[in-house]
Design a protein around this motif. Sequence first.
Motif, PDB file in Angstrom:
ATOM      1  N   VAL A  31       0.837  -1.202   0.000  1.00 19.37           N
ATOM      2  CA  VAL A  31       0.000   0.000   0.000  1.00 19.37           C
ATOM      3  C   VAL A  31       0.873   1.254   0.000  1.00 19.37           C
ATOM      4  CG1 VAL A  31      -1.655   1.316   1.386  1.00 19.37           C
ATOM      5  CG2 VAL A  31      -1.966  -1.137   1.066  1.00 19.37           C
ATOM      6  N   LEU A  32       1.923   1.266   0.821  1.00 19.84           N
ATOM      7  CA  LEU A  32       2.823   2.417   0.858  1.00 19.84           C
ATOM      8  C   LEU A  32       3.481   2.651  -0.496  1.00 19.84           C
ATOM      9  CD1 LEU A  32       4.595   1.969   4.319  1.00 19.84           C
ATOM     10  CD2 LEU A  32       2.966   3.739   3.679  1.00 19.84           C
ATOM     11  N   MET A  33       3.933   1.580  -1.132  1.00 16.75           N
ATOM     12  CA  MET A  33       4.611   1.720  -2.418  1.00 16.75           C
ATOM     13  C   MET A  33       3.657   2.221  -3.497  1.00 16.75           C
ATOM     14  SD  MET A  33       7.175  -0.906  -4.180  1.00 16.75           S
ATOM     15  CE  MET A  33       8.304  -0.345  -5.402  1.00 16.75           C
ATOM     16  N   GLN A  34       2.449   1.707  -3.509  1.00 15.04           N
ATOM     17  CA  GLN A  34       1.485   2.141  -4.517  1.00 15.04           C
ATOM     18  C   GLN A  34       1.025   3.572  -4.282  1.00 15.04           C
ATOM     19  OE1 GLN A  34      -1.539  -0.906  -4.704  1.00 15.04           O
ATOM     20  NE2 GLN A  34      -0.155  -2.349  -5.694  1.00 15.04           N
ATOM     21  N   ASP A  35       1.049   4.017  -3.038  1.00 14.04           N
ATOM     22  CA  ASP A  35       0.712   5.419  -2.749  1.00 14.04           C
ATOM     23  C   ASP A  35       1.876   6.350  -3.046  1.00 14.04           C
ATOM     24  OD1 ASP A  35      -1.812   4.692  -1.985  1.00 14.04           O
ATOM     25  OD2 ASP A  35      -1.416   4.786   0.176  1.00 14.04           O
ATOM     26  N   ALA A  36       3.091   5.880  -2.821  1.00 17.50           N
ATOM     27  CA  ALA A  36       4.271   6.724  -3.035  1.00 17.50           C
ATOM     28  C   ALA A  36       4.573   6.913  -4.519  1.00 17.50           C
ATOM     29  CB  ALA A  36       5.481   6.122  -2.327  1.00 17.50           C
ATOM     30  N   TRP A  37       4.322   5.891  -5.321  1.00 18.76           N
ATOM     31  CA  TRP A  37       4.571   5.970  -6.762  1.00 18.76           C
ATOM     32  C   TRP A  37       3.282   5.610  -7.500  1.00 18.76           C
ATOM     33  CZ3 TRP A  37       8.382   3.809  -3.548  1.00 18.76           C
ATOM     34  CH2 TRP A  37       9.551   4.542  -3.456  1.00 18.76           C
ATOM     35  N   PRO A  38       2.357   6.562  -7.595  1.00 19.00           N
ATOM     36  CA  PRO A  38       1.077   6.257  -8.249  1.00 19.00           C
ATOM     37  C   PRO A  38       1.257   6.025  -9.746  1.00 19.00           C
ATOM     38  CG  PRO A  38       1.203   8.578  -7.662  1.00 19.00           C
ATOM     39  CD  PRO A  38       2.421   7.927  -7.099  1.00 19.00           C
ATOM     40  N   ILE A  39       0.562   5.056 -10.261  1.00 20.51           N
ATOM     41  CA  ILE A  39       0.704   4.691 -11.671  1.00 20.51           C
ATOM     42  C   ILE A  39       0.177   5.799 -12.581  1.00 20.51           C
ATOM     43  CG2 ILE A  39      -1.465   3.456 -11.963  1.00 20.51           C
ATOM     44  CD1 ILE A  39       0.408   1.293 -13.398  1.00 20.51           C
ATOM     45  N   ARG A  40      -0.771   6.602 -12.107  1.00 21.01           N
ATOM     46  CA  ARG A  40      -1.298   7.699 -12.934  1.00 21.01           C
ATOM     47  C   ARG A  40      -0.221   8.746 -13.214  1.00 21.01           C
ATOM     48  NH1 ARG A  40      -2.991   8.588  -7.791  1.00 21.01           N
ATOM     49  NH2 ARG A  40      -2.491  10.641  -6.935  1.00 21.01           N
ATOM     50  N   ARG A  41       0.776   8.834 -12.349  1.00 23.03           N
ATOM     51  CA  ARG A  41       1.845   9.811 -12.546  1.00 23.03           C
ATOM     52  C   ARG A  41       2.978   9.266 -13.422  1.00 23.03           C
ATOM     53  NH1 ARG A  41       5.729  11.435  -7.863  1.00 23.03           N
ATOM     54  NH2 ARG A  41       7.415  12.196  -9.129  1.00 23.03           N
ATOM     55  N   PHE A  42       3.293   7.993 -13.265  1.00 22.62           N
ATOM     56  CA  PHE A  42       4.454   7.420 -13.953  1.00 22.62           C
ATOM     57  C   PHE A  42       4.101   6.694 -15.246  1.00 22.62           C
ATOM     58  CE2 PHE A  42       5.918   7.994  -9.627  1.00 22.62           C
ATOM     59  CZ  PHE A  42       7.145   8.579  -9.832  1.00 22.62           C
ATOM     60  N   GLY A  43       2.841   6.374 -15.445  1.00 23.46           N
ATOM     61  CA  GLY A  43       2.424   5.786 -16.711  1.00 23.46           C
ATOM     62  C   GLY A  43       2.527   4.278 -16.788  1.00 23.46           C
ATOM     63  N   LYS A  44       3.682   3.721 -16.507  1.00 24.28           N
ATOM     64  CA  LYS A  44       3.822   2.266 -16.579  1.00 24.28           C
ATOM     65  C   LYS A  44       4.689   1.763 -15.436  1.00 24.28           C
ATOM     66  CE  LYS A  44       7.484   2.301 -20.048  1.00 24.28           C
ATOM     67  NZ  LYS A  44       7.904   1.729 -21.328  1.00 24.28           N
ATOM     68  N   LEU A  45       4.570   0.477 -15.172  1.00 26.02           N
ATOM     69  CA  LEU A  45       5.223  -0.107 -14.009  1.00 26.02           C
ATOM     70  C   LEU A  45       6.743  -0.056 -14.093  1.00 26.02           C
ATOM     71  CD1 LEU A  45       2.947  -3.182 -13.266  1.00 26.02           C
ATOM     72  CD2 LEU A  45       3.127  -1.066 -11.981  1.00 26.02           C
ATOM     73  N   GLU A  46       7.301  -0.180 -15.270  1.00 25.68           N
ATOM     74  CA  GLU A  46       8.763  -0.138 -15.397  1.00 25.68           C
ATOM     75  C   GLU A  46       9.312   1.200 -14.895  1.00 25.68           C
ATOM     76  OE1 GLU A  46       9.379  -0.986 -19.499  1.00 25.68           O
ATOM     77  OE2 GLU A  46       8.675  -3.042 -19.287  1.00 25.68           O
ATOM     78  N   ASN A  47       8.608   2.287 -15.188  1.00 21.72           N
ATOM     79  CA  ASN A  47       9.026   3.601 -14.690  1.00 21.72           C
ATOM     80  C   ASN A  47       8.931   3.668 -13.172  1.00 21.72           C
ATOM     81  OD1 ASN A  47       9.370   4.393 -17.333  1.00 21.72           O
ATOM     82  ND2 ASN A  47       7.387   5.427 -17.451  1.00 21.72           N
ATOM     83  N   ILE A  48       7.887   3.076 -12.631  1.00 15.84           N
ATOM     84  CA  ILE A  48       7.716   3.070 -11.175  1.00 15.84           C
ATOM     85  C   ILE A  48       8.865   2.321 -10.519  1.00 15.84           C
ATOM     86  CG2 ILE A  48       6.285   2.125  -9.318  1.00 15.84           C
ATOM     87  CD1 ILE A  48       3.857   2.771 -11.092  1.00 15.84           C
ATOM     88  N   PHE A  49       9.195   1.148 -11.049  1.00 17.98           N
ATOM     89  CA  PHE A  49      10.264   0.352 -10.450  1.00 17.98           C
ATOM     90  C   PHE A  49      11.608   1.065 -10.559  1.00 17.98           C
ATOM     91  CE2 PHE A  49       7.445  -3.389 -11.809  1.00 17.98           C
ATOM     92  CZ  PHE A  49       6.634  -3.206 -10.708  1.00 17.98           C
ATOM     93  N   PHE A  50      11.843   1.745 -11.678  1.00 18.07           N
ATOM     94  CA  PHE A  50      13.084   2.499 -11.858  1.00 18.07           C
ATOM     95  C   PHE A  50      13.203   3.598 -10.796  1.00 18.07           C
ATOM     96  CE2 PHE A  50      15.150   6.304 -13.602  1.00 18.07           C
ATOM     97  CZ  PHE A  50      16.418   5.810 -13.819  1.00 18.07           C
ATOM     98  N   HIS A  51      12.137   4.377 -10.629  1.00 15.99           N
ATOM     99  CA  HIS A  51      12.172   5.469  -9.645  1.00 15.99           C
ATOM    100  C   HIS A  51      12.217   4.938  -8.212  1.00 15.99           C
ATOM    101  CE1 HIS A  51      11.818   8.925 -12.293  1.00 15.99           C
ATOM    102  NE2 HIS A  51      10.997   8.195 -13.046  1.00 15.99           N
ATOM    103  N   ALA A  52      11.527   3.839  -7.952  1.00 10.50           N
ATOM    104  CA  ALA A  52      11.553   3.247  -6.615  1.00 10.50           C
ATOM    105  C   ALA A  52      12.955   2.774  -6.255  1.00 10.50           C
ATOM    106  CB  ALA A  52      10.557   2.090  -6.536  1.00 10.50           C
ATOM    107  N   VAL A  53      13.616   2.114  -7.198  1.00  7.12           N
ATOM    108  CA  VAL A  53      14.989   1.641  -6.949  1.00  7.12           C
ATOM    109  C   VAL A  53      15.905   2.836  -6.717  1.00  7.12           C
ATOM    110  CG1 VAL A  53      16.972   0.499  -8.023  1.00  7.12           C
ATOM    111  CG2 VAL A  53      14.718  -0.558  -8.132  1.00  7.12           C
ATOM    112  N   ARG A  54      15.745   3.870  -7.534  1.00  4.99           N
ATOM    113  CA  ARG A  54      16.579   5.061  -7.390  1.00  4.99           C
ATOM    114  C   ARG A  54      16.386   5.753  -6.036  1.00  4.99           C
ATOM    115  NH1 ARG A  54      15.779   9.448 -11.781  1.00  4.99           N
ATOM    116  NH2 ARG A  54      16.407  10.962 -10.240  1.00  4.99           N
ATOM    117  N   PHE A  55      15.158   5.713  -5.516  1.00  5.46           N
ATOM    118  CA  PHE A  55      14.881   6.355  -4.233  1.00  5.46           C
ATOM    119  C   PHE A  55      15.279   5.476  -3.055  1.00  5.46           C
ATOM    120  CE2 PHE A  55      12.233   7.496  -0.624  1.00  5.46           C
ATOM    121  CZ  PHE A  55      12.386   8.871  -0.585  1.00  5.46           C
ATOM    122  N   ILE A  56      14.977   4.185  -3.135  1.00  9.02           N
ATOM    123  CA  ILE A  56      15.153   3.296  -1.973  1.00  9.02           C
ATOM    124  C   ILE A  56      16.580   2.794  -1.825  1.00  9.02           C
ATOM    125  CG2 ILE A  56      14.425   1.088  -0.990  1.00  9.02           C
ATOM    126  CD1 ILE A  56      11.648   1.628  -2.108  1.00  9.02           C
TER     127      ILE A  56
END
Length: 131
Positions: A31-56
């Motif tokens: 839930v925290l991850m889906q709220d922190a990187w909403p798919i409506r902002r990043f468009g696709k999951l690959e972008n979310i995972f890239f930004h999540a890895v870069r942040f975490i």
Amino acid sequence: MLGFEQENLGSAPKKKTSRNRVMSPTLQAKVLMQDAWPIRRFGKLENIFFHAVRFISPRVTKQFTPRRARSIWEGTARRIDSDEMDALRAAIIEEAHREQQELRARLAALDKKVAAFSESVAGRSVAGAGE
């Protein structure tokens, strides 16, 4: 009289906890991850995972990979480390700050539009009154 006392001589009664209120760390991280990187902002999951890895990654001691990010996103991770949970909470705070800045910018733009509209309406009413 023996045997008619109302006091409990056995173990203390267990507290009744509702399963609805208890959330597993894996589900909470999802839930925290889906709220922190909403798919409506990043468009696709690959972008979310890239930004999540870069942040975490800089915030955890173990290596954090896109595969790990995907397992947390999907809720299939077997465990969540405390430093990962802390990083996810920090990501929520960062997302809230970013969203707040966007909202303030949007409100400022709307204030300018309303002020410009009010000036044009006031200018027309003054011009119409002078005739």
